[in-house]
Design a protein around this motif. Structure first.
Motif, short mmCIF file in Angstrom:
data_model
loop_
_atom_site.label_atom_id
_atom_site.label_comp_id
_atom_site.label_asym_id
_atom_site.label_seq_id
_atom_site.Cartn_x
_atom_site.Cartn_y
_atom_site.Cartn_z
N ASP A 194 -17.07 9.13 -40.39
CA ASP A 194 -17.68 8.11 -39.63
C ASP A 194 -18.93 8.89 -39.05
OD1 ASP A 194 -15.74 6.22 -39.89
OD2 ASP A 194 -14.45 7.00 -38.32
N ALA A 195 -19.87 7.84 -38.58
CA ALA A 195 -20.99 8.44 -38.05
C ALA A 195 -21.08 9.51 -36.79
CB ALA A 195 -21.91 7.07 -37.47
N ASN A 196 -20.04 9.25 -36.08
CA ASN A 196 -19.87 10.16 -34.93
C ASN A 196 -18.66 11.14 -35.17
OD1 ASN A 196 -22.18 8.94 -33.33
ND2 ASN A 196 -20.86 7.39 -32.81
N GLN A 197 -17.96 11.08 -36.20
CA GLN A 197 -17.07 12.19 -36.50
C GLN A 197 -17.45 13.39 -37.21
OE1 GLN A 197 -14.29 10.41 -39.54
NE2 GLN A 197 -12.65 11.46 -38.32
N ASN A 198 -17.18 14.68 -36.62
CA ASN A 198 -17.53 15.94 -37.16
C ASN A 198 -16.87 15.91 -38.49
OD1 ASN A 198 -15.08 17.85 -36.81
ND2 ASN A 198 -15.40 17.40 -34.72
N LEU A 199 -17.27 16.97 -39.24
CA LEU A 199 -16.87 16.92 -40.72
C LEU A 199 -15.40 17.82 -40.63
CD1 LEU A 199 -20.15 18.31 -42.63
CD2 LEU A 199 -19.29 16.11 -42.03
N LEU A 200 -14.78 18.41 -39.76
CA LEU A 200 -13.79 19.07 -39.81
C LEU A 200 -12.68 17.92 -39.50
CD1 LEU A 200 -11.91 21.38 -39.79
CD2 LEU A 200 -12.29 21.66 -37.47
N ASN A 247 -14.80 24.72 -32.14
CA ASN A 247 -16.18 24.79 -31.15
C ASN A 247 -17.27 25.69 -31.96
OD1 ASN A 247 -15.47 27.05 -30.33
ND2 ASN A 247 -15.02 26.49 -28.23
N GLY A 248 -16.87 25.89 -33.10
CA GLY A 248 -17.88 26.78 -33.65
C GLY A 248 -17.84 28.12 -33.58
N VAL A 249 -17.09 28.78 -32.64
CA VAL A 249 -17.17 30.03 -32.35
C VAL A 249 -16.31 31.00 -33.51
CG1 VAL A 249 -16.30 31.73 -30.60
CG2 VAL A 249 -17.34 29.81 -29.89
N CYS A 250 -14.99 30.51 -33.95
CA CYS A 250 -14.40 31.57 -34.85
C CYS A 250 -14.93 31.40 -36.16
CB CYS A 250 -12.87 30.75 -34.85
SG CYS A 250 -12.68 29.10 -35.76
N LEU A 269 -14.21 30.09 -38.87
CA LEU A 269 -13.42 29.76 -39.96
C LEU A 269 -13.63 28.72 -40.85
CD1 LEU A 269 -9.97 30.43 -38.39
CD2 LEU A 269 -11.25 32.00 -39.84
N CYS A 270 -14.25 27.56 -40.16
CA CYS A 270 -14.66 26.35 -40.84
C CYS A 270 -16.13 26.52 -41.37
CB CYS A 270 -14.61 25.18 -40.19
SG CYS A 270 -15.52 25.01 -38.73
N MET A 309 -18.35 23.20 -39.81
CA MET A 309 -17.75 21.91 -40.08
C MET A 309 -17.41 21.18 -38.93
SD MET A 309 -15.83 22.10 -43.77
CE MET A 309 -15.58 20.37 -43.65
N CYS A 310 -16.94 21.76 -37.75
CA CYS A 310 -16.56 21.36 -36.59
C CYS A 310 -17.61 21.04 -35.57
CB CYS A 310 -15.49 22.37 -35.76
SG CYS A 310 -16.34 23.77 -35.24
N ARG A 311 -18.58 21.46 -35.82
CA ARG A 311 -20.05 21.13 -35.13
C ARG A 311 -21.08 20.32 -36.03
NH1 ARG A 311 -19.34 21.73 -29.86
NH2 ARG A 311 -21.75 21.62 -29.72
N THR A 312 -20.85 19.77 -36.90
CA THR A 312 -21.51 19.07 -38.03
C THR A 312 -21.30 17.50 -37.99
OG1 THR A 312 -22.04 21.08 -39.13
CG2 THR A 312 -22.72 19.27 -40.23
N LEU A 313 -22.41 16.68 -38.33
CA LEU A 313 -22.40 15.44 -38.34
C LEU A 313 -23.17 15.09 -39.60
CD1 LEU A 313 -22.97 13.58 -34.93
CD2 LEU A 313 -20.98 14.26 -36.11
N ALA A 314 -22.70 14.13 -40.39
CA ALA A 314 -23.49 13.74 -41.60
C ALA A 314 -24.33 12.62 -41.36
CB ALA A 314 -22.54 13.56 -42.94
#
Length: 334
Positions: A20-26, A42-45, A47-48, A74-79
């Motif tokens: 979805d537009a506002n859904q992060n990739l993870l 939240n982009g720190v580890c 792993l994604c 992926m947890c901090r990315t929108l497409a």
């Protein structure tokens, strides 16, 4: 931005999902049933982490566009468009390597006249990745490995097995005796390629004979955790009504999960041999009226049943690549 939801494809696994537009990739990947390693979210580890091969994507931490060939979390990315990503952390269906574990026996419980439900706890459970529909081996000292379908979702904390055992079935009874008396057991997993690494985009027909239900339970538990909305029908074939050892659970799924329907197939004829019951199960599936060119079939049972079913469905129009069973791997035709 492309019309509709962007499609994200992960390489080299060749798995894809929509976001979805506002859904992060993870989150989008997880709702499609794709297992992406993650911890902090939240982009720190990191792993994604993935690398952008093509498409438009936004880093939600700094609100900057991600350049092609750039790394992303992926947890901090929108497409903003269809994307192609490279990540070696996501495994294609059945490609996760098997490992040996010392599993703690949590519970061994009789759930019918000859079937036991076993629950195992693995150390460092988050480090184990398997796909819905895979199986494991129980490795006892001085004995050949015994193979059992995993009956639980890949996201479940405990590993569930359904083991059919009577004193006449020496190997299975030996496993039950060992599980009942010991605190730990050696297992190797995952095994098998007839599994799901992501939710399919076609209707599903699930066909089980006897304790083949265990594999189907893993698939159903897994799909219920995703956004899968296509029809999914389970046919469970047994000799006698009492062999439907989790009949109430299958009925519960039917009442709670809209895409799902269930049809037990019971022989109830003591003069009919098991091959006849196989024919009855196959004929019931054939009579379903499914669009065989637009369905995916997963089957679990004896080689006789599986090959009889596969031949009948292919003759009815099912593409062979849409038929999945572990039998094709461990008992190939000569």
């Amino acid at each position: 931005m492309s019309s509709g939801k962007p499609r994200i494809t992960l390489w080299p696994a060749a798995l894809s999902f929509k976001a979805d537009a506002n859904q992060n990739l993870l989150d989008a990947a997880e709702r499609s049933g794709i297992a992406v390693p993650a911890a902090c979210r939240n982009g720190v580890c990191e792993l994604c982490e993935a690398r952008l091969i093509s498409g438009g994507a936004l880093n939600t931490r700094n609100q900057q566009l991600i350049p092609v060939t750039g790394r992303l979390m992926m947890c901090r990315t929108l497409a903003f468009s269809d994307l192609e990503l490279e990540t070696t952390a996501v495994m294609a269906s059945g490609n996760n390597p098997p490992r040996e574990f010392q599993a703690q026996v949590v519970d061994v419980r009789s759930i019918s006249h000859d079937v036991y439900r076993v629950e195992l706890k693995l150390p460092r459970r988050r480090e184990l990745s398997f796909h819905a529909g895979q199986y494991l081996s129980v490795n006892l000292p001085d004995a050949d490995p015994c193979y059992f379908s995993i009956a639980s979702s890949p996201n479940a904390e405990l590993i569930e097995l359904h083991i059919q055992a009577t004193p006449e079935w020496v190997s299975a009874q030996k496993v039950i005796d060992a599980l009942t008396s010991g605190g730990e057991v050696t297992v190797e997993l995952p095994n098998g390629r007839a599994c799901l690494a992501s939710a399919p985009d076609k209707p599903l027909l699930l066909v089980a004979a006897g304790t083949g239900f265990a594999q189907m339970k893993s698939l159903v538990d897994y799909l219920r955790e995703t956004d899968y909305a296509q029809p999914a029908k389970l046919y469970w074939g047994v000799r006698r009504k009492e062999d439907l050892y989790l009949n109430s659970l299958a009925k519960e799924w039917e009442g709670e999960w809209a895409p799902f329907s269930y049809q037990p197939v019971v022989g109830d004829d003591e003069d009919n041999d098991w091959a006849g019951h196989h024919d009855q199960l196959v004929n019931t599936v054939l009579a379903s009226g499914a669009d065989w060119k637009n369905v995916e079939v997963h089957a679990s049972g004896s080689p006789t049943m599986v090959y009889t079913l596969m031949d009948a469905l292919i003759e009815a129009g099912l593409p062979q690549k849409a038929f999945f069973s572990d039998v094709l791997e461990y008992a190939p035709r000569t």
